[in-house]
Design a protein around this motif. Structure first.
Motif, PDB file in Angstrom:
ATOM      1  N   GLU A  13       0.826  -1.208   0.000  1.00 33.42           N
ATOM      2  CA  GLU A  13       0.000   0.000   0.000  1.00 33.42           C
ATOM      3  C   GLU A  13       0.863   1.261   0.000  1.00 33.42           C
ATOM      4  O   GLU A  13       0.345   2.363   0.166  1.00 33.42           O
ATOM      5  CB  GLU A  13      -0.908  -0.002   1.232  1.00 33.42           C
ATOM      6  CG  GLU A  13      -1.892  -1.172   1.259  1.00 33.42           C
ATOM      7  CD  GLU A  13      -2.714  -1.191   2.530  1.00 33.42           C
ATOM      8  OE1 GLU A  13      -2.462  -0.335   3.408  1.00 33.42           O
ATOM      9  OE2 GLU A  13      -3.600  -2.052   2.659  1.00 33.42           O
ATOM     10  N   ASP A  20       1.956  10.816  16.626  1.00 34.94           N
ATOM     11  CA  ASP A  20       0.951  10.166  15.789  1.00 34.94           C
ATOM     12  C   ASP A  20       1.242  10.373  14.300  1.00 34.94           C
ATOM     13  O   ASP A  20       1.008   9.473  13.484  1.00 34.94           O
ATOM     14  CB  ASP A  20      -0.445  10.702  16.118  1.00 34.94           C
ATOM     15  CG  ASP A  20      -0.959  10.182  17.455  1.00 34.94           C
ATOM     16  OD1 ASP A  20      -0.350   9.236  17.994  1.00 34.94           O
ATOM     17  OD2 ASP A  20      -1.957  10.746  17.969  1.00 34.94           O
ATOM     18  N   GLU A  21       1.748  11.556  13.962  1.00 32.84           N
ATOM     19  CA  GLU A  21       2.074  11.827  12.566  1.00 32.84           C
ATOM     20  C   GLU A  21       3.275  10.992  12.112  1.00 32.84           C
ATOM     21  O   GLU A  21       3.314  10.496  10.983  1.00 32.84           O
ATOM     22  CB  GLU A  21       2.369  13.313  12.392  1.00 32.84           C
ATOM     23  CG  GLU A  21       1.154  14.204  12.612  1.00 32.84           C
ATOM     24  CD  GLU A  21       1.505  15.674  12.598  1.00 32.84           C
ATOM     25  OE1 GLU A  21       0.756  16.453  11.971  1.00 32.84           O
ATOM     26  OE2 GLU A  21       2.527  16.068  13.221  1.00 32.84           O
ATOM     27  N   ARG A  22       4.255  10.817  12.974  1.00 33.26           N
ATOM     28  CA  ARG A  22       5.403   9.975  12.624  1.00 33.26           C
ATOM     29  C   ARG A  22       4.979   8.519  12.455  1.00 33.26           C
ATOM     30  O   ARG A  22       5.464   7.823  11.551  1.00 33.26           O
ATOM     31  CB  ARG A  22       6.480  10.079  13.704  1.00 33.26           C
ATOM     32  CG  ARG A  22       7.127  11.448  13.809  1.00 33.26           C
ATOM     33  CD  ARG A  22       8.251  11.416  14.816  1.00 33.26           C
ATOM     34  NE  ARG A  22       8.818  12.732  15.037  1.00 33.26           N
ATOM     35  CZ  ARG A  22       9.837  12.970  15.859  1.00 33.26           C
ATOM     36  NH1 ARG A  22      10.382  11.964  16.547  1.00 33.26           N
ATOM     37  NH2 ARG A  22      10.295  14.189  16.020  1.00 33.26           N
ATOM     38  N   ARG A  23       4.079   8.074  13.315  1.00 37.22           N
ATOM     39  CA  ARG A  23       3.592   6.695  13.182  1.00 37.22           C
ATOM     40  C   ARG A  23       2.835   6.503  11.866  1.00 37.22           C
ATOM     41  O   ARG A  23       2.898   5.433  11.255  1.00 37.22           O
ATOM     42  CB  ARG A  23       2.703   6.345  14.371  1.00 37.22           C
ATOM     43  CG  ARG A  23       3.483   5.902  15.609  1.00 37.22           C
ATOM     44  CD  ARG A  23       2.578   5.291  16.662  1.00 37.22           C
ATOM     45  NE  ARG A  23       1.740   6.302  17.302  1.00 37.22           N
ATOM     46  CZ  ARG A  23       2.095   6.969  18.399  1.00 37.22           C
ATOM     47  NH1 ARG A  23       3.263   6.733  18.964  1.00 37.22           N
ATOM     48  NH2 ARG A  23       1.291   7.865  18.923  1.00 37.22           N
ATOM     49  N   GLU A  24       2.135   7.543  11.409  1.00 36.68           N
ATOM     50  CA  GLU A  24       1.424   7.453  10.138  1.00 36.68           C
ATOM     51  C   GLU A  24       2.416   7.329   8.979  1.00 36.68           C
ATOM     52  O   GLU A  24       2.178   6.577   8.023  1.00 36.68           O
ATOM     53  CB  GLU A  24       0.530   8.675   9.944  1.00 36.68           C
ATOM     54  CG  GLU A  24      -0.190   8.732   8.598  1.00 36.68           C
ATOM     55  CD  GLU A  24      -1.104   7.536   8.370  1.00 36.68           C
ATOM     56  OE1 GLU A  24      -1.424   7.269   7.197  1.00 36.68           O
ATOM     57  OE2 GLU A  24      -1.486   6.856   9.343  1.00 36.68           O
ATOM     58  N   VAL A  25       3.535   8.061   9.055  1.00 41.01           N
ATOM     59  CA  VAL A  25       4.577   7.923   8.033  1.00 41.01           C
ATOM     60  C   VAL A  25       5.101   6.492   8.024  1.00 41.01           C
ATOM     61  O   VAL A  25       5.257   5.866   6.963  1.00 41.01           O
ATOM     62  CB  VAL A  25       5.728   8.914   8.297  1.00 41.01           C
ATOM     63  CG1 VAL A  25       6.904   8.635   7.355  1.00 41.01           C
ATOM     64  CG2 VAL A  25       5.252  10.348   8.128  1.00 41.01           C
ATOM     65  N   GLU A  26       5.352   5.951   9.221  1.00 42.23           N
ATOM     66  CA  GLU A  26       5.853   4.577   9.308  1.00 42.23           C
ATOM     67  C   GLU A  26       4.833   3.580   8.785  1.00 42.23           C
ATOM     68  O   GLU A  26       5.166   2.667   8.024  1.00 42.23           O
ATOM     69  CB  GLU A  26       6.213   4.254  10.759  1.00 42.23           C
ATOM     70  CG  GLU A  26       6.740   2.828  10.943  1.00 42.23           C
ATOM     71  CD  GLU A  26       7.071   2.526  12.378  1.00 42.23           C
ATOM     72  OE1 GLU A  26       7.637   1.459  12.643  1.00 42.23           O
ATOM     73  OE2 GLU A  26       6.747   3.358  13.252  1.00 42.23           O
ATOM     74  N   ARG A  27       3.557   3.773   9.166  1.00 39.31           N
ATOM     75  CA  ARG A  27       2.526   2.818   8.761  1.00 39.31           C
ATOM     76  C   ARG A  27       2.274   2.847   7.269  1.00 39.31           C
ATOM     77  O   ARG A  27       2.171   1.803   6.616  1.00 39.31           O
ATOM     78  CB  ARG A  27       1.214   3.131   9.491  1.00 39.31           C
ATOM     79  CG  ARG A  27       0.090   2.135   9.203  1.00 39.31           C
ATOM     80  CD  ARG A  27      -1.277   2.757   9.388  1.00 39.31           C
ATOM     81  NE  ARG A  27      -1.533   3.836   8.451  1.00 39.31           N
ATOM     82  CZ  ARG A  27      -1.871   3.638   7.169  1.00 39.31           C
ATOM     83  NH1 ARG A  27      -1.972   2.418   6.676  1.00 39.31           N
ATOM     84  NH2 ARG A  27      -2.093   4.674   6.369  1.00 39.31           N
ATOM     85  N   SER A  28       2.192   4.058   6.709  1.00 38.72           N
ATOM     86  CA  SER A  28       1.761   4.197   5.324  1.00 38.72           C
ATOM     87  C   SER A  28       2.874   3.911   4.321  1.00 38.72           C
ATOM     88  O   SER A  28       2.588   3.645   3.158  1.00 38.72           O
ATOM     89  CB  SER A  28       1.213   5.606   5.082  1.00 38.72           C
ATOM     90  OG  SER A  28       2.229   6.579   5.238  1.00 38.72           O
TER      91      SER A  28
END
Length: 245
Positions: free
Chosen positions: A110, A159-167
Motif C-alpha cells: 500500500e 501520531d504523525e510519525r507513526r502514520e509515516v511509518e505505517r503508510s
C-alpha cells in the motif's frame, strides 16, 4: 582536484548536456511514439528540487496535447541517468530495474509509489536512458538538509510519525511478491543473497579506486565466515534506506 579544474569540469559537462529546449523536444517526440494521438504534445518543465535526488537528474514536467482533445495536462516526473558525469555514484544506472521495483511495490503493498509511464533504455533519445513516472502530490522528507536535522518530520507529533511509518515504511517491508526475477542481480553466486553480496563487493572495489578501507573489508570477511546455512526466502531489500529514496 583544484577549484579551477573543478570549474572547468563543470563547464565541460554542462556544454555536453542537451539544453532544455532539446530535452523537451526529444521527450515530446518520445511521447508521440508511445501515445499516438492527433498532433504532437508539448513538454513544459517545472522547477527542480534541491532537497533530494543526487544520483540522477529528476525533473517534473507537464505534458500538453493541446486544447483540441479537451484533456488537462498530464503531470509526470523525468528521471534520467547522468550524462558525462565526471564523478558518477554508480558504474551503471539500471533504470529498468528501478521501474520493475516500483511496479512490484505498487502491486504488492500500500506504499504510495507513482505509476511508471515508461522507461527508455536507448540513450539516443535524450542523451541517456530515462524513466518517466506519474507525479504524485505530497510532502517529502528532504536530504538537504537531512530530515533528521530538522524540518516537518522531526517536528511532527508522534501520531504523525507513526502514520509515516505505517503508510510507507511498514507497507514497503510487508510487500511479498511471489516472483522477484525482474530484480535479479547480474553477479556471481548460486543464490540471491550471494549475488547481492557479490554485487556490493564489486561496487566497493569500483568506488574505492586505489584506496582500501579496512573496516569495510573486515565486514566482508565477517560475512563470509558466518554465512547462514539457511538463507531463508528471497525478499525485497530497501537499499540506502532513507525516506527520500
Amino acid at each position: 582536484m583544484s577549484e579551477i579544474h573543478q570549474e572547468r569540469t563543470r563547464r565541460d559537462v554542462a556544454a555536453a548536456l542537451p539544453g532544455p529546449v532539446e530535452l523537451a523536444d526529444g521527450l515530446a517526440r518520445w511521447f508521440a511514439d508511445q501515445q499516438p494521438r492527433t498532433g504532437r504534445p508539448t513538454v513544459v518543465f517545472g522547477a527542480r528540487s534541491g532537497a533530494a535526488g543526487f544520483s540522477g537528474e529528476t525533473v517534473p514536467f507537464d505534458l500538453h496535447w493541446g486544447s483540441a482533445d479537451g484533456h488537462p495536462p498530464q503531470r509526470f516526473v523525468l528521471k534520467r541517468a547522468p550524462t558525462h558525469d565526471p564523478h558518477p555514484l554508480f558504474p551503471t544506472y539500471d533504470l529498468g530495474r528501478q521501474a520493475a521495483a516500483i511496479d512490484l511495490v505498487s502491486r504488492f503493498s500500500e506504499a504510495p509509489v507513482p505509476p511508471v509511464a515508461g522507461w527508455e533504455p536507448d540513450p539516443g533519445v535524450l542523451g541517456s536512458s530515462f524513466l518517466v513516472m506519474e507525479r504524485l502530490d505530497g510532502v517529502v522528507a528532504p536530504d538537504m538538509p537531512p530530515y533528521t536535522f530538522g524540518g516537518w518530520l522531526r517536528e511532527a507529533a508522534p501520531d504523525e510519525r507513526r502514520e509515516v511509518e505505517r503508510s510507507f515504511v511498514a507497507a514497503l517491508h510487508r510487500a511479498a511478491p511471489a516472483d522477484l526475477s525482474s530484480l535479479e542481480i547480474d553477479a556471481p553466486g548460486d543464490t540471491s543473497l550471494r549475488r547481492h553480496v557479490a554485487h556490493q563487493r564489486a561496487y566497493y572495489d569500483w568506488i574505492r579506486g586505489d584506496r582500501r578501507f579496512s573496516l569495510i573489508e573486515e565486514v566482508f570477511g565477517w560475512l563470509a565466515d558466518r554465512w547462514p546455512v539457511d538463507e531463508g526466502p528471497d525478499g525485497l531489500v530497501w537499499g540506502d534506506a532513507r525516506l527520500a529514496n
